[in-house]
Motif scaffolding. Structure first.
Motif, PDB file in Angstrom:
ATOM      1  N   THR A  80       0.836  -1.201   0.000  1.00 45.82           N
ATOM      2  CA  THR A  80       0.000   0.000   0.000  1.00 45.82           C
ATOM      3  C   THR A  80       0.872   1.252   0.000  1.00 45.82           C
ATOM      4  OG1 THR A  80      -0.112   0.192   2.422  1.00 45.82           O
ATOM      5  CG2 THR A  80      -1.700  -1.291   1.344  1.00 45.82           C
ATOM      6  N   SER A  81       0.246   2.369  -0.323  1.00 47.31           N
ATOM      7  CA  SER A  81       0.980   3.632  -0.346  1.00 47.31           C
ATOM      8  C   SER A  81       1.453   4.015   1.049  1.00 47.31           C
ATOM      9  CB  SER A  81       0.090   4.736  -0.920  1.00 47.31           C
ATOM     10  OG  SER A  81      -1.094   4.883  -0.149  1.00 47.31           O
ATOM     11  N   THR A  82       0.673   3.675   2.065  1.00 45.50           N
ATOM     12  CA  THR A  82       1.067   3.979   3.439  1.00 45.50           C
ATOM     13  C   THR A  82       2.311   3.200   3.830  1.00 45.50           C
ATOM     14  OG1 THR A  82      -1.231   4.419   4.077  1.00 45.50           O
ATOM     15  CG2 THR A  82       0.325   3.951   5.851  1.00 45.50           C
ATOM     16  N   GLU A  83       2.348   1.919   3.489  1.00 50.25           N
ATOM     17  CA  GLU A  83       3.504   1.087   3.818  1.00 50.25           C
ATOM     18  C   GLU A  83       4.750   1.590   3.101  1.00 50.25           C
ATOM     19  OE1 GLU A  83       2.021  -2.653   2.608  1.00 50.25           O
ATOM     20  OE2 GLU A  83       0.999  -3.079   4.502  1.00 50.25           O
ATOM     21  N   ALA A 136       5.274   4.653   2.125  1.00 51.09           N
ATOM     22  CA  ALA A 136       5.646   5.941   2.721  1.00 51.09           C
ATOM     23  C   ALA A 136       6.408   5.731   4.031  1.00 51.09           C
ATOM     24  CB  ALA A 136       4.395   6.782   2.976  1.00 51.09           C
ATOM     25  N   VAL A 137       5.962   4.771   4.835  1.00 48.77           N
ATOM     26  CA  VAL A 137       6.662   4.466   6.088  1.00 48.77           C
ATOM     27  C   VAL A 137       8.075   3.983   5.800  1.00 48.77           C
ATOM     28  CG1 VAL A 137       6.729   2.889   8.068  1.00 48.77           C
ATOM     29  CG2 VAL A 137       4.573   3.965   7.413  1.00 48.77           C
ATOM     30  N   VAL A 191       3.828   8.848   9.799  1.00 47.66           N
ATOM     31  CA  VAL A 191       3.040   8.719   8.571  1.00 47.66           C
ATOM     32  C   VAL A 191       1.559   8.554   8.894  1.00 47.66           C
ATOM     33  CG1 VAL A 191       2.586   7.224   6.592  1.00 47.66           C
ATOM     34  CG2 VAL A 191       4.938   7.832   7.177  1.00 47.66           C
ATOM     35  N   LEU A 192       1.244   7.755   9.903  1.00 46.31           N
ATOM     36  CA  LEU A 192      -0.157   7.560  10.279  1.00 46.31           C
ATOM     37  C   LEU A 192      -0.781   8.860  10.788  1.00 46.31           C
ATOM     38  CD1 LEU A 192       0.068   4.090  12.056  1.00 46.31           C
ATOM     39  CD2 LEU A 192      -0.879   4.591   9.797  1.00 46.31           C
ATOM     40  N   LYS A 228      -1.403  11.048   7.751  1.00 41.74           N
ATOM     41  CA  LYS A 228      -2.543  10.515   6.982  1.00 41.74           C
ATOM     42  C   LYS A 228      -3.863  10.847   7.673  1.00 41.74           C
ATOM     43  CE  LYS A 228      -4.303   6.267   4.910  1.00 41.74           C
ATOM     44  NZ  LYS A 228      -4.110   4.816   4.757  1.00 41.74           N
ATOM     45  N   SER A 247      -7.132  13.056   6.166  1.00 41.29           N
ATOM     46  CA  SER A 247      -8.461  12.476   6.018  1.00 41.29           C
ATOM     47  C   SER A 247      -9.461  13.129   6.968  1.00 41.29           C
ATOM     48  CB  SER A 247      -8.418  10.975   6.288  1.00 41.29           C
ATOM     49  OG  SER A 247      -7.940  10.711   7.589  1.00 41.29           O
TER      50      SER A 247
END
Length: 233
Positions: free
Chosen positions: A188-191, A193-194, A225-226, A229, A233
């Protein structure tokens, strides 16, 4: 055969051989990378016996590589151990999920806890029922534990026999294997980015901080990052 209920209530059979095949595939593929850890440990000045004890008692590749990597760079043993510890804390969260999924007898839980790592968790969670999850967890854990410890011994003995591992480029084997195992998991994009932020933090602080400390700072990438994000949102 493992009986699985479909949404329509019709029983469908899934061969246990498929679960065993998948579990062995993961266990063998990852277990062989213990050779890289043995080589890396020897290059860091750790004895064969110490490397084997680490694999027997710690048994989590990321933490083991982080520990010997920090020691090889001349880091303080306590800082190196702290970095390895924080990397290993993720296994505790895996255990919370697996305890409900596997529902093992109380007598088996302390032994099963030692096998709660990335690979066994992934195989267990991929199954559709408890019996398959238990089978996948057990086969992955057993095959990986045996091979990881065997190849650690072989890698450490081999590195000790050839002498200076850096002259052969084997000092890069550990990080290379770890990155090869990590890359396919970043879906995923989050992973991603981390991972990217952790890389920037780790490399950025590497020249100015003692060995082992950049790993601890890189661990801040995930909450950062979380948080960003969540604000978006």
């Amino acid at each position: 055969m493992v009986i699985q209920e479909t949404p329509e209530g019709v029983a469908a059979e899934r061969p246990r051989a498929a679960v065993v095949r998948d579990a062995l595939g993961v266990g063998v593929a990852v277990g062989l990378s213990g050779f890289a850890f043995g080589v890396t440990a020897a290059g860091a000045g750790i004895s064969v016996a110490q490397a084997c004890v680490l694999s027997l008692l710690v048994f989590t590749g990321a933490s083991q590589f982080a520990l010997v990597g920090a020691l090889a760079a001349g880091g303080n043993p306590f800082t190196a151990a702290a970095g390895a510890f924080f990397l290993g804390t993720r296994n505790a969260f895996y255990g919370l999920r697996l305890s409900q999924l596997l529902a093992l007898p109380r007598a088996l839980r302390p032994f099963a806890a030692h096998w709660v790592i990335d690979e066994t968790t992934a195989v267990a969670l991929a199954q559709s029922d408890r019996k398959s999850a238990r089978l996948g967890f057990g086969v992955t854990g057993l095959s990986l534990y045996v091979l990881w410890n065997l190849t650690t011994l072989l890698g450490a003995l081999g590195a000790e026999a050839i002498g200076d591992t850096s002259a052969w480029g084997l000092d890069a084997a550990g990080p290379a294997v770890f990155l090869a195992l990590l890359a396919p998991m970043l879906k995923t994009s989050t992973e991603r980015a981390v991972a990217a932020l952790a890389l920037v933090l780790g490399l950025g602080f590497l020249p100015v901080l003692p060995a082992g400390v950049p790993v601890l700072i890189a661990a801040l990438a995930a909450p950062a990052v979380l948080w960003m994000k969540g604000r978006r949102s």
